[in-house]
Design an enzyme around this catalytic site. Structure first.
Site, short mmCIF file in Angstrom:
data_model
loop_
_atom_site.label_atom_id
_atom_site.label_comp_id
_atom_site.label_asym_id
_atom_site.label_seq_id
_atom_site.Cartn_x
_atom_site.Cartn_y
_atom_site.Cartn_z
N SER A 151 0.81 -1.22 0.00
CA SER A 151 0.00 0.00 0.00
C SER A 151 0.84 1.26 0.00
O SER A 151 1.92 1.32 0.59
CB SER A 151 -0.91 0.02 1.24
OG SER A 151 -1.78 -1.09 1.25
N HIS B 288 -7.37 0.25 5.98
CA HIS B 288 -6.97 -1.13 6.26
C HIS B 288 -7.04 -1.46 7.76
O HIS B 288 -7.48 -2.56 8.14
CB HIS B 288 -5.56 -1.39 5.72
CG HIS B 288 -5.51 -1.44 4.23
ND1 HIS B 288 -6.14 -2.42 3.51
CD2 HIS B 288 -4.92 -0.63 3.32
CE1 HIS B 288 -5.94 -2.22 2.22
NE2 HIS B 288 -5.22 -1.15 2.07
#
Length: 456
Positions: free
Chosen positions: A304, A381
């Site tokens: 990410s 997340h």
């Protein structure tokens, strides 16, 4: 013909029939611009027949789409001022509930408190392509909010209804591959928000090999229009850089050889659905599908971006009173002013440990005004129950990653047995689930000094 295409054609046919039944509206020649929109909205709320509602709804959306920016902006003010609750009816409902707080009076109060614009939005959704038209409308509304916060009550109504219409029960998960129709593939190229897809050949490399997967959520009322999609790389281990995933010269592996599924790009496609969360459902559904098809995969992890890191770090370095970073790290990180540091191996090596510590501190400790983690990707997340597993220095050397994050990327691990526990701890206490190695990196200077003194 798909079910959604059939439904759209049916609505269009009904709208045409409705227009024929209604005939020309007698007031139409006397009104134009904003006045015409207001009259049409009142007519839509007053109409009783299904065909006439669809016809008027289509007219309102077409009229709004054809209007200039000034009329569009004024229309939202009309929605706020003229299409709120009926105040006289609401006052009576409040009085009746106060006199006799029964389930019936509560229901009447609830009904009276609903703004008229909510029913208006519901009826606009009846038009052919009504859902798409409402999304475009909310995109325009969101652009106005920073300069006119009074419109937030209007946006709250859009968001409330969209949250119901776009809940998981209505969404369809579809795999995207090289055989997917070209009109959908073109949108994947256009909507990719993390790692730019420069051409069709690059898209082929992301979809066709046996170790690549892509999944998207669709809504039945939005034909071939992805809402959000995730690109997945099947790898043998957790990657440290985007080059490991997107290198054009890499050697693909068989899906059965993979030990990890890497979510390396998650892209929201519709600005009009901002704040409507279905990304968590996407990841959970994809994990379930991959586990069913490839039971050998034991690791589900992301690669990410860290889009807020560079701005945060710049603020810390510019503040002489900040003690977030150790003095030696502040001195080392000053070398980031040289934009070519990534290509200077000695500088890059000197910066590595300081960047890793600074990034870990940012992700674990930095908070926004609401007390949430400062980084938007981290909020997503961690809120889904993932664990901050590893920070990776110089993991993405693209210009955007260098500008936003000094090339940093992060692995968030979805440990299936810990997801619910991590989610509950984050939701209740704002706790950031992090691996031991990240926690060690994220120790702030004063905490590290105390641990050193205690060890002595």
């Amino acid at each position: 013909m798909s079910e959604s295409s059939f439904f759209s054609d049916l609505l269009a046919s009904i709208a045409q029939q409705g227009r024929r039944l209604l005939g020309p509206a007698p007031e139409a020649p006397r009104a134009s611009g904003l006045d015409a929109l207001r009259l049409e909205c009142e007519a839509l709320l007053e109409s009783t027949g299904e065909a006439s509602r669809i016809a008027v709804a289509r007219s309102v959306l077409d009229h709004w789409a054809a209007s200039g920016e000034e009329v569009r902006a004024a229309f939202f003010l009309v929605l706020r001022q003229d299409f709120g609750p009926d105040r006289e009816r609401l006052a009576k409902a409040v009085e009746a509930w106060g006199a006799a707080p029964t389930p019936e009076s509560e229901a009447a109060l609830h009904e009276a408190a609903e703004p008229r614009r909510q029913e208006l939005i519901r009826r606009l959704a009846l038009a052919p392509d009504g859902m798409a038209g409402l999304m475009r409308m909310r995109e325009a509304l969101l652009r106005l909010l920073p300069v006119n916060r009074s419109l937030k009550v209007v946006d709250d109504d859009f968001a409330h209804l969209f949250s119901s219409w776009f809940n998981r029960g209505f969404l369809v998960l579809r795999p995207i591959d090289w055989t997917t129709p070209a009109n959908v593939l073109e949108k994947i190229i256009r909507y990719e928000a993390v790692h730019e897809i420069r051409d069709w050949e690059e898209l082929r490399r992301r979809l066709e090999p046996p170790d690549r997967r892509c999944f998207a959520f669709f809504h039945p009322r939005l034909v071939d229009e992805p809402l959000i999609f995730v690109e997945v790389a099947l790898t043998q281990s957790m990657p440290e850089s985007v080059a490991e995933v997107l290198d054009p010269g890499r050697e693909p592996i068989r899906a059965e050889e993979a030990g990890a599924a890497v979510f390396y790009s998650i892209s929201n496609c519709q600005d009009g659905l901002r704040g409507v969360s279905f990304g968590n459902f996407l990841i959970k559904q994809v994990v379930e599908d991959l586990r069913r098809d490839l039971p050998e995969i034991a690791t589900f992890v992301t690669l990410s971006p860290v889009p807020g890191f560079a701005e945060w770090l710049s603020g810390e370095l510019a503040d002489p009173a900040s003690d977030t970073l150790a003095a030696e790290d502040r001195e080392t990180l000053a070398a980031l002013e040289d934009r070519g540091w990534m290509d200077d191996e000695p500088k890059a090596e000197a910066l590595r440990p300081a960047l890793a510590r600074a990034c870990a501190i940012y992700l674990v400790h930095a908070r926004n005004r609401r007390g949430q983690p400062a980084d938007p990707v981290a909020r997503f997340h961690l809120g889904n129950g993932a664990r901050l597993e590893r920070v990776n220095v110089m993991a993405d050397r693209s210009p955007r990653a260098e500008r936003q994050a000094h090339g940093m990327m992060v692995n968030y691990l979805y440990e299936l047995d810990e997801i619910e526990q991590n989610h509950e701890a984050y939701a209740a206490r704002g706790k950031v689930a992090a691996s031991t190695s990240v926690k060690r990196l994220a120790r702030r200077p004063k905490a590290a000094e105390k641990e050193t003194e205690a060890a002595r």
